[in-house]
Design an enzyme around this catalytic site. Structure first.
Site, PDB file in Angstrom:
ATOM      1  N   GLU A 105     -72.926  28.882 -31.839  1.00 34.47           N
ATOM      2  CA  GLU A 105     -71.684  29.249 -32.527  1.00 34.47           C
ATOM      3  C   GLU A 105     -71.929  29.443 -34.022  1.00 34.47           C
ATOM      4  O   GLU A 105     -71.413  30.374 -34.639  1.00 34.47           O
ATOM      5  CB  GLU A 105     -70.611  28.176 -32.279  1.00 34.47           C
ATOM      6  CG  GLU A 105     -70.144  28.179 -30.823  1.00 34.47           C
ATOM      7  CD  GLU A 105     -69.179  27.054 -30.513  1.00 34.47           C
ATOM      8  OE1 GLU A 105     -69.575  25.875 -30.665  1.00 34.47           O
ATOM      9  OE2 GLU A 105     -68.036  27.340 -30.126  1.00 34.47           O
ATOM     10  N   GLU A 125     -71.139  23.816 -23.114  1.00 32.18           N
ATOM     11  CA  GLU A 125     -70.097  22.790 -23.285  1.00 32.18           C
ATOM     12  C   GLU A 125     -69.396  22.441 -21.988  1.00 32.18           C
ATOM     13  O   GLU A 125     -69.000  21.290 -21.764  1.00 32.18           O
ATOM     14  CB  GLU A 125     -69.072  23.252 -24.335  1.00 32.18           C
ATOM     15  CG  GLU A 125     -69.567  23.235 -25.766  1.00 32.18           C
ATOM     16  CD  GLU A 125     -70.319  24.477 -26.197  1.00 32.18           C
ATOM     17  OE1 GLU A 125     -70.704  25.277 -25.303  1.00 32.18           O
ATOM     18  OE2 GLU A 125     -70.532  24.674 -27.391  1.00 32.18           O
TER      19      GLU A 125
END
Ligand code: 3HC
Ligand code: NAI
Length: 693
Positions: A105, A125
């Protein structure tokens, strides 16, 4: 310092340096922000490169900081990414080895991304019960398109950078010196004056709505006990339908919601628990380990064959020894058949089958195993047979070799005493089918040396097992606990429940299979034999005799076409058996028990708390060194629901005070040792603590 800063050829190099995998903890986030500010203030700097030291670009948010105040402290990863995006000097992420979760990210917040080939790229995640919470669900679809992005986010699977080379995620793949290439790229970027951002791109897809609906249906069906995958779809949908900043806000709200779910807690517990299990408190990480290049397995039965396959799969040659040619041939043929079946299913090529079989040497002679580095015994479960095998191994096998036993119930210290080298003897308790089941209980004898333990833990990782150390006791961690669970299941039958109700209740709780269906699958005669042996050793032991009556009727389970349930030929489905149910009811009458209606809630409480209370005793005695070890045994060996996280975490979630109340309630008038409260639970409950605090 968890971030290094230096300037080279007009480019500021910000290097994440937070071992083991450059997790983006608070100090690291601060370091990146400070680096960008320093670069902004330095007129000699024209561009910035962010990279990672050691074995990763970054493995993402620092998992160790989750649920600590530091996780929420500014600068958050969002803030860091906003600062990077806003930098007036172009920022280039230079990826290598691993770029996952928050690490990816951060890279996607940079103006450019370059990568080394072979970099593992993922937004994993979801495997922790979360979704990418720092813009991943908004930027990845913009970078590589809706469909591939959603697949990555919902599965959490790793994709190699090579496969993503032309996806739109990378500006350049640098084969060779990554840093030199990244600096040259950054200089060119400064020259161009451009600072492109993924947030400015549109999400590409021809029929986004149709695709998202299809994805939602598929995901909902596949992940029924886990909320995260569907939330991933929701967040990605926002990338299509909302403005970028609104999408980010929405993603954030979903991330926070998921962070506090019991499922995410359970998955994070399992992730850390698996790694913690590999660490033995009094065995330092630098303990020397021995090379294991040749393995011998004694006994080519159910377990021996499966055990051998683990090593053959990992490229380690195995010599398998039997007493009779017939048994040896049968064992080898079973191994071949298992591989051939995998080949038929397309899981293995025929070439691989032959490669693996070529590593296997069958023998009837101990001469052929003299040079083995590790010997695993898997012969009949009788002390006399174990004694003769270990005495022979002691005579024959080279000094320093590890001598392991796969015994499931016998005393490993006694087995060690048959040799003159008890320090080299250890239990390696595999679970059936041994080539499939993840769990390996490593049984540490009183004299097992630390380097033997360290070596076995290392080799377990190589053959992809989750190894958990157990002390010596009857049943070790897993079977000792399941004994109490099984006894409660039996008492429930005597008191008024039927097998189907018990199984259904515990399967609804999340267990892969209830105790009675499990008994039918494994063979009820195995437990029967153990009970007969125990009845001699411990005549005071209380348990329901229905299982014995069942076995006296020849109902051994699926293999005899009848067990607690009826079975039809060629069909593994369990059909409730009227005859068995009548037998159970008759048995209650014989005991003078008035059968009562038992709630599903009571069934779950009694089965699970019986596990918890015994688990607490195991912890207190030092048989297991930490609560997460007990949970790993149950998650990887006993079909305990992953979304609950293991019996000990479940008890923490319910609250030990409440568990203790229930145990005390059952201690009045209910049968079984399970209801003598473990002193550890009493102590922790009093202190308001949990097993995992
Ligand atoms: N933070 C902190 N420590 C981490 C970590 C992380 N994100 N990922 C791994 N580690 C630690 C492990 O706990 C282990 O520590 P130990 O040596 O003390 O036991 C060590 O790194 C090595 O881990 P592995 O044994 O798993 O090593 P491998 O080389 O086999 O694998 C890996 C490395 C591929 C990075 C693997 O550890 C992994 O998949 N990690 C999880 C990555 C992940 O889930 N990241 C997402 C985090 S959540 C997030 O980023 C939220 C964001 O969206 C806001
Ligand atoms: P099995 O009966 O299928 O196989 C035992 C094999 O050992 C037979 O092929 C037999 O010929 C061979 N054997 C007997 N004596 C021998 C000797 N002196 N030398 C060489 N070979 C000899 O038994 P299984 O189920 O494979 O069990 C083996 C061991 O694994 C036991 O200790 C058992 O408790 C343990 N175990 C079994 C599990 C299971 O689910 N079956 C699970 C975990 C452990």
């Amino acid at each position: 310092m968890t971030v290094e800063y230096k300037v080279q050829d007009g480019v500021a190099l910000i290097t994440l340096d937070n071992p083991p995998v450059n997790g983006l903890g608070h100090a690291t986030r601060l370091g990146v922000v400070a680096g960008v500010a320093r670069a902004a203030d330095d007129d000699s700097v024209r561009a910035i490169v962010i990279t990672g030291a050691g074995k990763a670009f970054s493995g993402g948010a620092d998992i160790r900081e989750f649920n600590t105040p530091k996780a929420a402290q500014e600068p958050s990863l969002h803030t860091v990414i906003r600062i990077v995006e806003a930098s007036a000097k172009p920022v280039v992420a230079a990826l290598h080895s691993v770029a996952m979760g928050g690490g990816l990210e951060l890279a996607m917040g940079c103006h450019y991304r370059v990568t080394a080939p072979g970099t593992q790229i993922a937004l994993p995640e979801v495997k922790l019960g979360l979704l990418p919470g720092a813009g991943g669900t908004q930027r990845l679809p913009r970078a590589i398109g809706l469909e591939p992005a959603l697949n990555m986010i919902v599965s959490g699977d790793t994709v190699m950078s090579d496969a993503l080379a032309d996806s739109g995620l990378f500006d350049e793949v640098i084969d060779g010196d990554l840093l030199a290439g990244a600096i040259a790229f950054a200089q060119r970027a400064a020259e161009s004056g451009k600072r492109p951002l993924l947030r400015e791109r549109k999400v590409a897809h021809e029929n986004a709505e149709g695709f998202l609906q299809f994805a939602r249906n598929t995901v909902a069906a596949m992940a029924k006990n886990f909320p995260a995958p569907v939330k991933c779809v929701d967040a990605v949908q926002a990338a299509v339908q909302k403005r970028f900043d609104d999408g980010i806000q929405y993603e954030r709200s979903l991330f926070i919601e998921l962070m506090y779910t019991p499922q995410s807690r359970a998955l994070r517990h399992a992730f850390l628990g698996e790694r913690a299990a590999a660490k033995i408190p009094d065995v330092p990480e630098d303990t020397p380990v021995c090379k294991v290049e040749r393995v011998a397995v004694i006994g080519a039965g159910t377990m021996g064959g499966g055990i051998a396959m683990n090593f053959l799969n990992a490229g380690i040659p195995v010599t398998i020894l039997e007493t009779k040619q017939e048994a040896l041939d049968r064992g080898v043929a079973t191994i071949r058949k298992n591989y051939e079946n995998s080949a038929k299913k397309g899981k293995l090529t025929q070439e691989k089958v032959e490669e693996r079989m070529a590593r296997l040497t069958p023998t009837l002679s101990y001469d052929d195993i003299r040079d083995a580095d590790l010997v695993i015994e898997a012969v009949f479960e009788e002390m006399g047979v174990k004694e003769s095998v270990f005495k022979r191994l002691d005579e024959v096998v080279k000094p320093g070799a590890i001598l392991a036993s796969n015994t499931s119930t016998l005393d490993v210290d006694r087995i060690a005493s048959f040799t003159k080298r008890p320090q080299d003897v250890v239990g390696m308790h595999f679970f059936s089918p041994a080539n499939v089941m993840k769990l390996l209980e490593v049984v540490r004898g009183a004299k097992t040396s630390k380097d033997v333990l360290a070596t076995v833990m290392r080799i377990a990782k190589k053959i992809r097992k989750t190894a958990v150390v157990s002390g010596v006791c009857d049943g070790f961690i897993g079977n000792r606990m399941i004994e109490q669970y099984g006894r409660q299941a039996g008492f429930l039958l005597d008191e008024g429940a039927l097998p189907e109700q018990v199984d259904k209740a515990i399967e609804k709780f999340g267990f892969a299979m209830g105790p009675f269906r499990m008994g039918d699958l494994a063979g009820n005669d195995i437990g029967w034999a153990i009970r007969k042996r125990r009845a001699v050793e411990r005549p005071d032991m209380t348990y329901s005799k229905t299982g014995d009556v069942l076995c006296e009727l020849g109902h051994f389970g699926q293999k005899t076409g009848a067990g607690w349930y009826d079975y039809k030929a060629g069909d593994r489905k369990a059909y409730p058996s009227q005859a068995v149910n009548e037998m159970i009811e008759q048995h209650s009458r014989d005991l003078g028990i008035k059968r009562r209606k038992i709630s599903d809630e009571e069934i779950v409480e009694r089965l699970v708390y019986a596990l918890v209370n015994e688990g607490a005793k195991i912890l207190e005695e030092g048989i297991a060194s930490k609560a997460s070890d007990v949970d790993m045994v149950y998650l990887t060996g006993y079909g305990f629901p992953l979304f609950v996280g293991g019996p000990m975490l479940y008890a923490d979630t319910v609250g030990l005070h409440n568990v203790l109340q229930a145990v005390r309630r059952y201690s009045k008038g209910y049968r079984g040792e399970a209801w003598q409260p473990a002193p550890l639970i009493e102590r922790l409950a009093e202190q308001g603590k949990g097993f995992n605090d």
